[in-house]
Design a protein around this motif. Structure first.
Motif, short mmCIF file in Angstrom:
data_model
loop_
_atom_site.label_atom_id
_atom_site.label_comp_id
_atom_site.label_asym_id
_atom_site.label_seq_id
_atom_site.Cartn_x
_atom_site.Cartn_y
_atom_site.Cartn_z
N MET A 25 3.90 7.17 2.08
CA MET A 25 3.79 6.08 3.04
C MET A 25 3.76 4.77 2.26
O MET A 25 2.96 4.65 1.33
CB MET A 25 2.51 6.21 3.86
CG MET A 25 2.58 7.29 4.91
SD MET A 25 0.94 7.92 5.32
CE MET A 25 0.75 9.17 4.08
N ASP A 26 4.62 3.86 2.62
CA ASP A 26 4.71 2.57 1.93
C ASP A 26 4.55 1.49 3.01
O ASP A 26 5.47 1.23 3.79
CB ASP A 26 6.06 2.47 1.22
CG ASP A 26 6.22 1.17 0.46
OD1 ASP A 26 5.44 0.23 0.69
OD2 ASP A 26 7.16 1.08 -0.35
N ILE A 27 3.37 0.90 3.04
CA ILE A 27 3.02 0.00 4.15
C ILE A 27 2.86 -1.42 3.62
O ILE A 27 2.06 -1.65 2.71
CB ILE A 27 1.70 0.46 4.83
CG1 ILE A 27 1.72 1.98 5.07
CG2 ILE A 27 1.45 -0.32 6.12
CD1 ILE A 27 2.84 2.51 5.87
N ASP A 59 -0.40 -5.59 10.28
CA ASP A 59 -0.44 -5.20 11.69
C ASP A 59 0.32 -3.89 11.88
O ASP A 59 1.39 -3.85 12.48
CB ASP A 59 0.17 -6.32 12.54
CG ASP A 59 -0.08 -6.09 14.01
OD1 ASP A 59 -0.74 -5.09 14.35
OD2 ASP A 59 0.40 -6.90 14.82
N ALA A 60 -0.24 -2.82 11.35
CA ALA A 60 0.39 -1.51 11.48
C ALA A 60 -0.68 -0.47 11.76
O ALA A 60 -1.84 -0.64 11.37
CB ALA A 60 1.15 -1.15 10.22
N ASP A 61 -0.29 0.57 12.40
CA ASP A 61 -1.22 1.65 12.69
C ASP A 61 -0.53 2.94 12.25
O ASP A 61 0.37 3.43 12.92
CB ASP A 61 -1.50 1.66 14.20
CG ASP A 61 -2.59 2.66 14.55
OD1 ASP A 61 -3.04 3.39 13.64
OD2 ASP A 61 -2.98 2.71 15.73
N ILE A 62 -0.93 3.44 11.10
CA ILE A 62 -0.22 4.56 10.49
C ILE A 62 -1.15 5.76 10.37
O ILE A 62 -2.23 5.67 9.79
CB ILE A 62 0.28 4.18 9.07
CG1 ILE A 62 1.05 2.86 9.10
CG2 ILE A 62 1.12 5.30 8.46
CD1 ILE A 62 2.25 2.82 10.00
N GLY A 63 -0.73 6.86 10.91
CA GLY A 63 -1.52 8.09 10.80
C GLY A 63 -0.69 9.19 10.18
O GLY A 63 0.52 9.28 10.41
N HIS A 64 -1.33 9.98 9.37
CA HIS A 64 -0.61 11.10 8.74
C HIS A 64 -1.54 12.30 8.66
O HIS A 64 -2.69 12.17 8.28
CB HIS A 64 -0.14 10.71 7.35
CG HIS A 64 0.64 11.80 6.68
ND1 HIS A 64 0.05 12.80 5.97
CD2 HIS A 64 1.97 12.06 6.65
CE1 HIS A 64 0.98 13.63 5.52
NE2 HIS A 64 2.16 13.20 5.92
N ASN A 86 0.84 -1.19 0.00
CA ASN A 86 0.00 0.00 0.00
C ASN A 86 0.88 1.25 0.00
O ASN A 86 1.65 1.47 0.92
CB ASN A 86 -0.88 0.03 1.24
CG ASN A 86 -1.68 1.32 1.30
OD1 ASN A 86 -2.66 1.48 0.58
ND2 ASN A 86 -1.25 2.25 2.14
N LYS A 87 0.77 2.04 -1.04
CA LYS A 87 1.54 3.28 -1.09
C LYS A 87 0.58 4.45 -1.15
O LYS A 87 -0.36 4.45 -1.96
CB LYS A 87 2.47 3.30 -2.31
CG LYS A 87 3.54 2.21 -2.26
CD LYS A 87 4.52 2.35 -3.39
CE LYS A 87 5.50 1.17 -3.38
NZ LYS A 87 6.57 1.31 -4.38
N THR A 88 0.83 5.43 -0.32
CA THR A 88 -0.01 6.61 -0.24
C THR A 88 0.88 7.84 -0.40
O THR A 88 1.88 7.98 0.30
CB THR A 88 -0.73 6.66 1.12
OG1 THR A 88 -1.55 5.50 1.24
CG2 THR A 88 -1.58 7.90 1.25
N ALA A 124 -4.53 10.49 6.86
CA ALA A 124 -4.51 9.10 6.40
C ALA A 124 -4.54 8.17 7.60
O ALA A 124 -3.93 8.46 8.64
CB ALA A 124 -3.26 8.82 5.57
N SER A 125 -5.25 7.09 7.44
CA SER A 125 -5.27 6.08 8.48
C SER A 125 -5.14 4.73 7.78
O SER A 125 -5.99 4.37 6.96
CB SER A 125 -6.58 6.16 9.26
OG SER A 125 -6.65 5.09 10.17
N ILE A 126 -4.06 4.04 8.06
CA ILE A 126 -3.75 2.81 7.32
C ILE A 126 -3.43 1.71 8.33
O ILE A 126 -2.60 1.93 9.21
CB ILE A 126 -2.51 3.03 6.40
CG1 ILE A 126 -2.78 4.19 5.43
CG2 ILE A 126 -2.17 1.75 5.64
CD1 ILE A 126 -1.52 4.77 4.82
N LYS A 160 -4.62 -2.46 10.10
CA LYS A 160 -5.54 -3.60 10.17
C LYS A 160 -6.87 -3.16 10.79
O LYS A 160 -6.93 -2.11 11.44
CB LYS A 160 -4.91 -4.71 10.99
CG LYS A 160 -4.67 -4.34 12.42
CD LYS A 160 -4.09 -5.49 13.19
CE LYS A 160 -3.85 -5.08 14.63
NZ LYS A 160 -3.36 -6.17 15.46
#
Lengths: 342, 469
Positions: free
Chosen positions: B396-398, B402-407, A264-266, A283-285, A287
């Motif tokens: 952002m490259d996820i 099991d990650a919690d990413i906020g921007h 997933n790239k944003t 952005a919220s990425i 599980k």
């Protein structure tokens, strides 16, 4: 021999190692023009030179293949439904226009048989005159053999609005471009996008909101789910050009990542050469929240089913913004059909 | 509004713009070729491996292209840069023995005063070489090694240096890493032994006085298991009408359970091309903290990067960039989550004014297997007028579920009602706007020792002068 062209360029670019600056696609050496009921070639193609998200190389490819713009008349106040069921390498440039004060509702449903292997290009150009509203809904659900480029460009005049809702499911590779030229004062462009990508499917997006006029407003909202080696790149750009004082742009993305095999790239850009503007991105990425899953499971829904419900919710977050009731019902019927298939 | 007294007393731009008459022992000819690299190596009495390393880097430099994604650097012509300028003095351990003109420059910048007041050790580099290095006896007795890089390269720690030198910032990463590898000179080596906590900061200060020259210092810091260090870096140069170049490298190794804070106030002159590289690798349960203020230079490429390798490792980045007239500052950060349960918190602020261009460029990568990764990134930009430019370019490259990413990112202007309120309380419009910008930068100044926070606020006030109309 196939043509290789560059689409979805990030302007300005960033670090090359991240591999988000552009996408290269191979297109058939020749494509045939698609057929759309009621469409007539435009009298003067130069009047429909509207920039799109995929960019100039795609425009050049279409021109080289003799794919000219055709105009589809959408009756104000009614829903114009265009069904594109692809069976071979095909390209279309469809032009829609809303006159001053008119409201135009368009729905484009893209499908193809699972057995069909083909490339398709659909380019949609929209002009929204003063005080008009264009509501465009696209359901993009082709079979796995179709590689699709879906590209949109808009020119939005004073106090006009273009509202786009897109649903992406199916198709092996989908490249999507969108560019709004917010050239009118108090103009508005909104994008609501829902996607489900799984089984190695790829979705490559480049959405640009170009704020050219004072008090123009834009919103991009993306929600979706990724699983089983799916790949998604979302490039979203809000570009505040000098002179767009009072402009406001916002982009938001929520992505559910359902396993460890996805990419997933944003890439949410905000570019600004005007002082008095407000731009934001969120952005919220990750599980799905465990407490939400736990709640659903405590109500007798097994985990797999619960995840499916959350996937669907990603689509419904976009669908709920379809303004035209008939279009909403059309799309919900498709989602419900798929639910029953599960 | 009264000026605050700071460790750099009554700071003003002239403090930085004082030009010392060049009194060099050595100044190599401009340009870059094998002959020049051999001369640098000879000047520095390099071990064989280092000479060979320099030559291999030159080869890489010649093969790599200039980056095409950032600000233009057409005004930088390596054929007009002298890569090595040795001042006419040896490194001293007492300020009294530093030549008068050089000492006066550092006095004006407040370095000796800062050392007496609040530092555990100081290194002062002038052009290509360190002219002063000292460390508090108590800190030395803890086993902390803080020395000039050349001494470390040849002395007791030579094996450790060789093991770590340009292993994080490899020459093939980009053209200017390769350049650095070829011509590096000066800089500091720090080793903090296991369990040692250095309670007051160490500082290195870099001054580039020579016109048309480059500075290429190398900083290597190893914080061993359970140790703790705060390192401060400062830099400045007088303004010339020709390009100067700074291309330093900072490599930071943060061992298990250790913590390192690396603070920078960069105030290069506005003819400087600041193409600097910084990278940290962080082991299990360790923590890396970056505090970064970018005010100077004509063009900057600066993105401290962090590899969160160990499980439960953490990183915090707090940065501010102020781009004024004639400046194009491309700054930001990179973080790569590799270990399990890692976390990063990033807070950047940028201000563009008087035609300045500020670009905030970030990347957050979460690798497959980096389960439990958490990242929160916030980028805020302030446009002070309509002749400037401010861009935010995050990626952002996820690759894990099991990650919690906020921007979050936002851009805006100075609110008129806030200016009006302050003016109604008796402030001039200029002071009101400067105060609001200082408030905008408050999260960064809070992370700095008081003296440096005051210097940063004064820099903001200086930059905001004439901001009305």
């Amino acid at each position: 021999m196939a043509d290789k062209i560059m689409i979805n360029s990030l302007v300005p670019p960033t670090w090359n190692r991240l591999k988000v600056n552009e996408t290269y696609v191979e297109l058939p050496a020749s494509v045939s023009s698609g057929k759309t009921d009621g469409a007539v070639p435009v009298a003067d193609a130069s009047e429909w030179k509207i920039e799109t998200g995929c960019g100039e190389e795609l425009a050049g490819y279409l021109e080289n293949n003799g794919i000219g713009p055709v105009k589809v008349t959408a009756d104000p106040g009614e829903l114009t439904v265009i069904k594109k069921d692809y069976t071979a390498d095909t390209a279309d440039v469809l032009c829609f226009e809303a006159g001053a004060g008119e409201t135009v509702n368009i729905l484009i449903d893209i499908t193809s048989d699972e057995k069909i292997k083909a490339s398709a290009i659909l380019k949609v150009l929209i002009k929204a005159a003063k005080d008009s509203v264009v509501n465009l809904t696209q359901v993009i659900r082709p079979g796995r053999g179709l590689e699709l480029i879906n590209d949109i460009g808009t020119d939005i005049s004073d106090k006009a609005q273009v509202n786009l809702v897109q649903i992406f499911t199916g198709g092996s590779i989908i490249n999507a471009g969108y560019r709004s030229g917010l050239s009118g004062e108090d103009s508005f462009a909104g994008c609501r996008i829902g996607f489900i990508r799984t089984d190695g499917e790829k979705l490559d997006m480049n959405y640009v909101m170009k704020h050219l006029a004072p008090r123009s407003k834009s919103e991009i909202n993306v929600s979706g789910a990724l699983s089983k080696s799916a790949v998604k790149i979302f490039r979203g750009t809000i570009d505040f050009v000098k002179g767009c004082a009072g402009a406001d742009g916002a982009e938001n993305e929520r992505v559910l990542i359902l396993d460890d095999t996805v990419i997933n790239k944003t890439v949410p850009l905000i570019l600004c050469t005007e002082e008095n503007v407000a731009g934001s991105h969120g952005a919220s990425i990750g599980k799905p929240a465990e407490d939400m899953l736990f709640y659903m499971m405590s109500r007798g829904i097994d985990r797999e089913k619960a995840l499916k419900i959350l996937e669907r919710a990603s689509l419904e977050a976009a669908v709920s913004h379809i303004a035209d009731p008939a279009a909403y019902e059309y799309v919900m019927n498709i989602i419900d059909e798929n639910r029953e298939d599960d | 509004m009264s000026e605050e007294k700071t460790i750099v007393e009554d700071i003003n731009r002239s403090v930085y713009d004082v030009i010392d008459k060049e009194n060099n022992a050595t100044r190599l000819e401009e340009g870059l070729n094998e002959d020049i690299i051999r001369k640098i190596s000879e000047e520095k009495d390099d071990p064989d491996w280092m000479r060979e390393f320099r030559l291999s880097c030159l080869k890489i430099y010649n093969e790599l292209k200039v980056p095409q994604w950032g600000p233009g650097i057409d005004g930088l012509d390596m054929e007009r840069i002298s890569t090595y300028v040795r001042p006419n003095t040896k490194m001293q351990n007492s300020w009294d023995e530093v030549p008068e003109d050089i000492k006066n420059t550092f006095e004006r910048l407040g370095i000796p005063q800062a050392e007496r007041a609040s530092l555990a050790g100081v290194g002062a580099q002038y052009d290509s070489e360190l002219v002063y290095h000292n460390v508090m006896k108590e800190v030395e007795e803890q086993g902390v090694v803080y020395t000039d890089f050349e001494s470390a390269l040849k002395g007791e720690y030579s094996d450790m240096v060789r093991e770590h030198f340009m292993k994080l910032l490899v020459p093939t990463d980009h053209k200017f890493n390769a350049l650095h590898g070829a011509v590096w000179s000066g800089g500091s080596f720090v080793y903090v032994p296991k369990g040692v906590k250095v309670s007051i900061p160490l500082q290195s200060y870099f001054r580039l006085n020579a016109k048309g020259a480059g500075q290429f210092e190398h900083t290597l810091i190893i914080v061993d298991e359970g140790a703790d260090l705060h390192f401060i870096e400062g830099c400045s140069a007088p303004k010339y009408n020709v390009a100067n170049l700074h291309s330093g490298c900072v490599e930071l190794f943060v061992s298990k359970n250790a913590r390192l804070r690396y603070s920078t106030i960069e105030n290069w002159s506005k003819n400087m091309y600041n193409l600097n590289s910084k990278r940290a690798i962080v082991e299990e349960n360790a923590r890396m903290e970056w505090v970064s203020g970018s005010f100077g230079s004509h063009t900057s490429y600066l993105y401290p990067s962090t590899i969160l390798k160990g499980d439960n490792s953490t990183m915090e980045y707090t940065g501010i960039t102020f781009a004024g007239e004639g400046q194009n500052l491309d700054t930001g950060m990179k973080v790569m989550h590799v270990g399990k349960n890692t976390s990063s918190v990033v807070n950047t602020k940028s201000i563009a004014k008087s035609g300045g261009v500020s670009t905030t460029r970030t990347s957050v990568q979460v690798m497959p297997g980096a389960k439990g990764a958490k990242s929160v990134v916030s980028c805020e930009s302030l446009m002070v007028d309509s002749i400037s430019r401010s861009d935010t370019i995050p990626v952002m490259d996820i690759r894990t579920d099991d990650a919690d990413i906020g921007h979050e990112a936002s851009i805006g202007s100075i609110p008129d009602d806030a200016v009006f309120y302050l003016m109604s309380r008796g402030m001039t419009e200029e002071d009101a706007r400067a105060l609001i910008v200082s408030g905008f930068a408050d999260n960064v100044s809070r992370e700095l020792p008081m003296e440096y926070a005051a210097e940063m606020n004064n820099l903001i006030r200086l930059e905001m002068k004439g901001s009305i109309g």
